[in-house]
Design an enzyme around this catalytic site. Structure first.
Site, PDB file in Angstrom:
ATOM      1  CB  VAL A  79      -0.931   0.013   1.226  1.00 46.03           C
ATOM      2  CG1 VAL A  79      -1.825   1.243   1.199  1.00 46.03           C
ATOM      3  CG2 VAL A  79      -1.764  -1.264   1.276  1.00 46.03           C
ATOM      4  CB  VAL A  81      -0.005   7.589  -1.392  1.00 47.76           C
ATOM      5  CG1 VAL A  81      -0.332   8.911  -2.089  1.00 47.76           C
ATOM      6  CG2 VAL A  81      -1.270   6.760  -1.197  1.00 47.76           C
ATOM      7  NE  ARG A  87      -1.129  15.177   5.954  1.00 49.02           N
ATOM      8  CZ  ARG A  87       0.144  14.793   6.108  1.00 49.02           C
ATOM      9  NH1 ARG A  87       0.997  14.942   5.095  1.00 49.02           N
ATOM     10  NH2 ARG A  87       0.555  14.273   7.243  1.00 49.02           N
ATOM     11  NE  ARG A  88      -3.152  16.027  -5.174  1.00 50.80           N
ATOM     12  CZ  ARG A  88      -2.465  16.185  -6.310  1.00 50.80           C
ATOM     13  NH1 ARG A  88      -1.134  16.318  -6.265  1.00 50.80           N
ATOM     14  NH2 ARG A  88      -3.089  16.208  -7.468  1.00 50.80           N
ATOM     15  N   GLY A  89      -6.574  12.397  -0.961  1.00 52.66           N
ATOM     16  CA  GLY A  89      -7.645  11.417  -1.132  1.00 52.66           C
ATOM     17  C   GLY A  89      -7.271  10.180  -1.912  1.00 52.66           C
ATOM     18  CG  LEU A  91      -4.760   5.196   2.004  1.00 44.57           C
ATOM     19  CD1 LEU A  91      -4.174   3.968   1.317  1.00 44.57           C
ATOM     20  CD2 LEU A  91      -4.035   5.455   3.322  1.00 44.57           C
ATOM     21  CB  THR A  92      -9.865   8.064   0.787  1.00 45.90           C
ATOM     22  OG1 THR A  92      -9.338   8.551   2.021  1.00 45.90           O
ATOM     23  CG2 THR A  92     -11.355   7.853   0.928  1.00 45.90           C
ATOM     24  CE1 TYR A 120      -3.840   0.856   5.266  1.00 46.59           C
ATOM     25  CE2 TYR A 120      -2.080   0.887   6.902  1.00 46.59           C
ATOM     26  CZ  TYR A 120      -2.484   0.908   5.577  1.00 46.59           C
ATOM     27  OH  TYR A 120      -1.559   0.978   4.569  1.00 46.59           O
ATOM     28  CG  PHE A 412       0.255 -10.330   4.657  1.00 50.92           C
ATOM     29  CD1 PHE A 412      -0.616  -9.329   4.254  1.00 50.92           C
ATOM     30  CD2 PHE A 412      -0.124 -11.153   5.732  1.00 50.92           C
ATOM     31  CE1 PHE A 412      -1.840  -9.156   4.874  1.00 50.92           C
ATOM     32  CE2 PHE A 412      -1.353 -10.992   6.352  1.00 50.92           C
ATOM     33  CZ  PHE A 412      -2.208  -9.986   5.940  1.00 50.92           C
TER      34      PHE A 412
END
Length: 412
Positions: A79, A81, A87-89, A91-92, A120, A412
């Site tokens: 995972v 970014v 902070r620009r969405g 990951l969301t 998380y 993992f």
């Protein structure tokens, strides 16, 4: 505008370069090839800003042991970014798409290991298992309060290890919740790899099994060693790193611990990621010799379909409670539901009678308790769960209880 879509196989190397940038890594060619093969076997999604890949996420195709069942459970990994798009969405967006895919595939739960624990929870993941680091002072014989199993011990060649210990591990998964499946590829590339990725000074893997020749094994220990450093200002004795120890009985475990603690030219045994209720901590005669040096959150679990997850697991006691569940990411989980468990299993239905809630909690807290590793009463005391009916948390804890704590060392 960032576009969330599948990462094609042709972009796997780009996804790896992004991950190496974010995690400040520079692996050698062999490790890169393993990472490429790993991502090729995973479900992959990416965030694209025009032609640039600025975020990515992958998911292993796992099954996870839960109390009384074994459920499909994507294991999130890689995972990341890009630093230019934090902070620009991004990951969301990635997480929303992965949760959508998980639900569409019919998997009731998902799991991950968190590189940063603060991230998380806001996506509904709860810390569901705890790991412990145990150290043994092996400059003297390991003192035990029980008699070790005296059946023969034997070394197994790493090339043959999967066939010998793989089935034993798979069978043992059912005895403790929180353990993902391991493919033969994961066994060979991670647990049985000739060279440890994190410490090149460690030996190749050594595998010792216990049991009569020709009979099924009763346990095994997988470990690596590091020679003593007598060139340092202060002499550092040789070290044994136990990566995994599985045993049918406490006596078998005692024999395996005694074995690794008696290896010549070593003075310390360290075992990372042991269960917090490891029997060694009870049958060791001298707790100054056997110490827990760290405890940490390990597996994080997300209930993607709360009803399916709760009704799939077994329950230790009957309980009937009304839960008011909050879930921002997956609104279908949110609402007031009546959980009822008994000898025939569990039901979890929307409360059309609009009864008063006994407990109010976020899906994150429900996930933390799901495997039996976190007590609801602890979360009430922490102000994270609201108990409207006195005794409701204790009753739910009794139903969630497992004979042993959930645990995994499969990072993992």
């Amino acid at each position: 505008m960032v576009d969330i879509r599948e990462v094609p196989e042709s972009d796997i190397d780009r996804a790896l370069e992004l991950a190496y940038l974010v995690f400040h890594d520079r692996p050698e060619k062999e490790a890169r090839e393993k990472h490429h093969a790993l991502l090729a076997s995973c479900d992959r999604i990416g965030a694209y800003d025009g032609a640039a890949l600025v975020g990515s996420m992958a998911a292993h195709d796992f099954r996870l042991s839960v109390p009384g069942a074994d459920l499909p459970c994507p294991g999130l990994t890689f995972v990341c970014v890009a630093p230019t798009h934090r902070r620009r969405g991004v990951l969301t967006g990635l997480m929303t798409e992965m949760l959508r895919r998980t639900a569409a595939a019919g998997a009731p739960i998902a799991a991950l290991w968190a590189s940063e624990a603060a991230i998380y929870g806001r996506f509904g993941y709860g810390s569901a298992t705890t790991g412990a680091t145990i150290e043994i002072d092996s400059t003297r014989p390991l003192a035990l309060r029980i008699d070790p199993d005296r059946r023969p011990l034997r070394l197994v060649d790493p090339e043959e290890a999967f066939a010998v210990i793989g089935p034993f591990h798979e069978a043992a998964r059912a005895g403790r919740a929180g353990r993902p499946t391991r493919s033969e590829v994961r066994w060979r590339d991670e647990w049985l790899a000739e060279q440890d990725e994190e410490d090149e000074e460690l030996s190749p893997p050594r595998i010792i099994v216990l049991g009569e020749p020709g009979q099924p094994i009763a346990g095994y220990v997988l470990y690596r060693t590091k020679p003593e450093d007598d060139a340092a200002a202060v002499r550092v004795p040789g070290r044994v790193r136990v990566d995994e120890l599985e045993a049918d009985t406490p006596a078998v475990a005692a024999a395996l611990w005694e074995c690794v603690a008696s290896l010549d030219l070593t003075g310390k045994v360290s075992a990372w990621g042991r269960p917090a209720d490891d029997p060694l901590l009870h049958f060791a005669a001298d707790r100054d010799q056997v110490r827990v040096t760290a405890q940490f959150p390990a597996l994080w679990v997300r209930l993607v379909d709360v009803r399916a997850a709760l009704t799939a697991r077994s329950w230790a006691a009957p309980v009937e409670v009304v839960l008011e569940v909050h879930d921002v990411q997956l609104p279908a989980n949110a609402g007031r539901f009546r959980l009822k468990t008994g000898p025939g299993g569990a039901t979890y239905e929307y409360d059309h009678a609009d009864s008063a809630a006994d407990l109010a909690l976020d899906v994150r807290e429900l996930a933390a308790c799901y495997l039996g590793g976190t007590r609801v009463e602890e979360l009430v005391a922490a102000g994270l769960v609201r108990e409207h009916t006195p005794g409701a948390a204790a009753a739910l804890d009794a139903a969630l209880r497992t004979a042993v704590l959930p645990h995994t060392s499969d990072e993992f």
